[in-house]
Design a protein around this motif. Structure first.
Motif, short mmCIF file in Angstrom:
data_model
loop_
_atom_site.label_atom_id
_atom_site.label_comp_id
_atom_site.label_asym_id
_atom_site.label_seq_id
_atom_site.Cartn_x
_atom_site.Cartn_y
_atom_site.Cartn_z
N UNK A 32 0.83 -1.07 0.00
CA UNK A 32 0.00 0.00 0.00
C UNK A 32 0.91 1.17 0.00
N UNK A 33 0.98 2.34 -0.31
CA UNK A 33 1.97 3.34 -0.71
C UNK A 33 2.50 4.04 0.52
N UNK A 34 3.71 4.65 0.40
CA UNK A 34 4.35 5.22 1.57
C UNK A 34 3.62 6.43 2.08
N UNK A 35 2.65 6.17 2.94
CA UNK A 35 1.85 7.28 3.48
C UNK A 35 2.27 7.53 4.90
N UNK A 36 2.47 8.76 5.27
CA UNK A 36 2.80 9.11 6.64
C UNK A 36 2.31 10.51 6.91
N UNK A 37 1.94 10.77 8.15
CA UNK A 37 1.61 12.12 8.53
C UNK A 37 2.87 12.94 8.70
N UNK A 38 2.73 14.13 9.29
CA UNK A 38 3.90 14.98 9.52
C UNK A 38 4.86 14.28 10.47
N UNK A 39 6.17 14.49 10.31
CA UNK A 39 7.14 13.88 11.22
C UNK A 39 6.80 14.19 12.67
N UNK A 40 6.97 13.17 13.53
CA UNK A 40 6.65 13.31 14.93
C UNK A 40 7.90 13.74 15.70
N UNK A 41 7.75 14.22 16.93
CA UNK A 41 8.92 14.55 17.74
C UNK A 41 9.86 13.35 17.83
N UNK A 42 11.13 13.58 17.63
CA UNK A 42 12.08 12.49 17.48
C UNK A 42 12.54 11.92 18.81
N UNK A 43 12.80 10.63 18.79
CA UNK A 43 13.50 9.96 19.87
C UNK A 43 14.97 9.92 19.48
N UNK A 44 15.84 9.73 20.45
CA UNK A 44 17.27 9.81 20.16
C UNK A 44 17.74 8.72 19.21
N UNK A 45 17.33 7.47 19.44
CA UNK A 45 17.97 6.35 18.77
C UNK A 45 16.98 5.26 18.39
N UNK A 46 17.44 4.32 17.58
CA UNK A 46 16.62 3.23 17.08
C UNK A 46 17.44 1.95 17.10
N UNK A 47 16.90 0.90 17.71
CA UNK A 47 17.53 -0.42 17.67
C UNK A 47 16.54 -1.40 17.10
N UNK A 48 16.88 -2.03 16.01
CA UNK A 48 16.02 -3.00 15.33
C UNK A 48 16.59 -4.39 15.57
N UNK A 49 15.78 -5.28 16.13
CA UNK A 49 16.19 -6.66 16.35
C UNK A 49 15.15 -7.58 15.73
N UNK A 50 15.56 -8.46 14.87
CA UNK A 50 14.64 -9.41 14.24
C UNK A 50 14.97 -10.82 14.70
N UNK A 51 13.95 -11.57 15.04
CA UNK A 51 14.12 -12.97 15.46
C UNK A 51 13.69 -13.87 14.31
N UNK A 52 14.62 -14.61 13.78
CA UNK A 52 14.36 -15.46 12.62
C UNK A 52 13.40 -16.60 12.99
N UNK A 53 12.45 -16.88 12.10
CA UNK A 53 11.67 -18.12 12.17
C UNK A 53 10.81 -18.21 13.42
N UNK A 54 10.31 -17.10 13.92
CA UNK A 54 9.53 -17.09 15.15
C UNK A 54 8.04 -17.00 14.85
N UNK A 55 7.30 -18.07 15.13
CA UNK A 55 5.85 -18.06 14.98
C UNK A 55 5.23 -17.18 16.04
N UNK A 56 4.26 -16.38 15.64
CA UNK A 56 3.59 -15.51 16.60
C UNK A 56 2.92 -16.32 17.71
N UNK A 57 2.33 -17.46 17.35
CA UNK A 57 1.57 -18.22 18.35
C UNK A 57 2.45 -19.04 19.29
N UNK A 58 3.78 -18.86 19.20
CA UNK A 58 4.69 -19.51 20.14
C UNK A 58 5.26 -18.54 21.16
N UNK A 59 4.85 -17.28 21.11
CA UNK A 59 5.27 -16.29 22.10
C UNK A 59 4.24 -16.29 23.23
N UNK A 60 4.72 -16.26 24.48
CA UNK A 60 3.82 -16.33 25.61
C UNK A 60 2.71 -15.31 25.58
N UNK A 61 3.04 -14.07 25.23
CA UNK A 61 2.04 -13.00 25.22
C UNK A 61 0.94 -13.24 24.20
#
Length: 439
Positions: free
Chosen positions: A17-46
């Protein structure tokens, strides 16, 4: 860019669906992206899963849990390309692992963060995310130090590392860059085949495993063996969760946690006997495309559960919006931040769209998931429609010659073959070790 206070962003992602975004929001200092390979959603406790995942569950309690988040494609390399570029697979053209993509002609989250002056670093754990395929673009530091070989047909191919190594390297980097604005990506591989949890993380041999609706995948001799593989997969998830916890505790120790936002997701799920598949890649059923999505941020009210469509492409504009950076035009991802903050009561997208690459003797497939309906099929031929509320296992599809409107509009109604793999002896051996060239 003007800096608005001492905030920081942590995006922990195992997550079009196309890159839609509102106006930029107040910024946070930093960003850490962590991806867990091969993780089924229904296997997470939450999510009601059978595995103790205290670190992930903590994120759910302190942040927002999204039900209905999906990958656009159940394959590690292509899914991460979609996450970093905000583009559907048929747009960026990476439909298989070991496909180099010309990152310079694509939007890129790391490159945009780097251009904005953030310190950038990536810590990946699998060969399929190697810099040779284009994943290092925008990162000042790109760390991949494989320690574990994969034994297949008598050959050892060192191409992955345990979560411990990625966590150690990421925490060391964070400590030395704690005074800088940063974007860091940490990728954990462990829940992937061969399902061999480290000492101390094996699940009890008598732990119940519900095999209802499952069938024996090729090469699996008995239901007892399938149940044991499910337990081993759970053990790998518990081990990975412990390192997510280490990462979060490290942020606390460094004084960053209260100034940090967290998003956790995955690149795809795993079959574990559903639809007769042990691994991933070969179909587009929910056990492969549904992924966890947990978001914790100082400016997002926690303790909420949101139900609605979202997918990996949406993380790119959402992260940029959180950082106060402009979202480029032409993206397929949506900015989820207004929904996450409660400014709106529904997801900005109506459906999740995706694609699976062709396999030998198997055509390429597409899907559109718009609860409660899900369509899986070929373009432009047609496919099957499932009612997920009445048929959650997706076994009673109704034949449909019509391609859903949103998918037809996004793809032009025609199938895409994508960019070709470029395999030398090294990459061929590594992919053979995973079984990717045999699927």
């Amino acid at each position: 860019m003007q800096r608005l206070g001492p905030g920081a962003l942590l995006v922990v992602s195992i997550l079009a669906a196309c890159g839609r975004s509102g106006a930029p929001q107040p910024s946070l200092e930093s960003l850490l992206l962590v991806t867990v390979d091969t993780l089924r959603a229904d296997h997470v406790g939450a999510y009601g899963g059978p595995v103790p995942t205290p670190a992930m569950d903590e994120l759910a309690r302190e942040g927002v849990l999204v039900e209905g988040a999906c990958t656009p494609t159940p394959s590690t390399g292509p899914a991460h390309v979609s996450l970093l570029t905000g583009l559907y697979p048929w747009k960026h053209g990476v439909l298989a692992n070991a496909v180099p993509f010309d990152a310079a002609d694509l939007p890129n989250l790391a490159a945009l963060a780097d251009d904005a002056g953030l310190a950038t670093a990536a810590f990946v754990s699998s060969y399929v995310l190697h810099r040779r395929w284009g994943f290092a673009r925008g990162f000042d530091t790109f760390h991949f130090a494989p320690t574990h070989p994969f034994l297949r047909e008598g050959r050892l191919v060192p191409f992955w590392s345990r979560a411990e190594r990625a966590t150690d390297a990421a925490l060391s980097w964070l400590e030395s860059h704690r005074s800088e604005r940063f974007f860091v990506w940490v990728h954990y591989f462990d829940p992937h085949d061969p399902y061999q949890p480290p000492r101390g993380y094996a699940r009890p041999r008598d732990e119940p495993v519900d095999l209802e609706g499952k069938s024996l995948p090729p090469g699996i001799r008995s239901r007892a063996q399938l149940a044991n593989l499910n337990r081993r997969y759970r053990g790998e998830i518990a081990y990975t969760d412990a390192h997510v916890g280490r990462l979060l505790e490290g942020l606390r120790r460094l004084g960053l946690y209260e100034r940090t936002a967290v998003i956790l997701t995955s690149d795809h799920g795993e079959g574990m006997g559903d639809h007769g598949l042990l691994g991933h890649g070969q179909n587009l059923f929910d056990e492969l495309v549904l992924v966890p999505l947990l978001i914790r941020a100082p400016n997002i009210e926690g303790g909420r559960r949101l139900v609605g469509p979202a997918q990996l492409e949406d993380l790119m504009p959402t992260a940029l919006s959180l950082l106060g950076l402009a979202v480029p035009d032409g993206l397929d991802g949506y900015d989820l931040l207004p929904w996450l903050r409660g400014d709106t009561d529904r997801s900005p997208r109506d459906a999740v769209l995706g694609q699976r690459a062709p396999f030998p003797d198997k055509p390429g497939l597409y899907f559109e998931r718009a609860w409660p309906r899900k369509w899986i099929g070929e373009l432009p031929k047609g496919g099957e429609t499932f009612r997920l509320d009445d048929d959650p296992r997706e076994v009673r599809g109704t034949r449909s010659t019509q391609v859903p409107a949103a998918l037809r509009e996004a793809t032009g109604g025609e199938a895409s073959t994508g960019r070709p793999q470029v395999l030398d002896e090294e990459s061929r051996r590594a992919l053979e070790a995973l079984g990717y060239l045999e699927e």
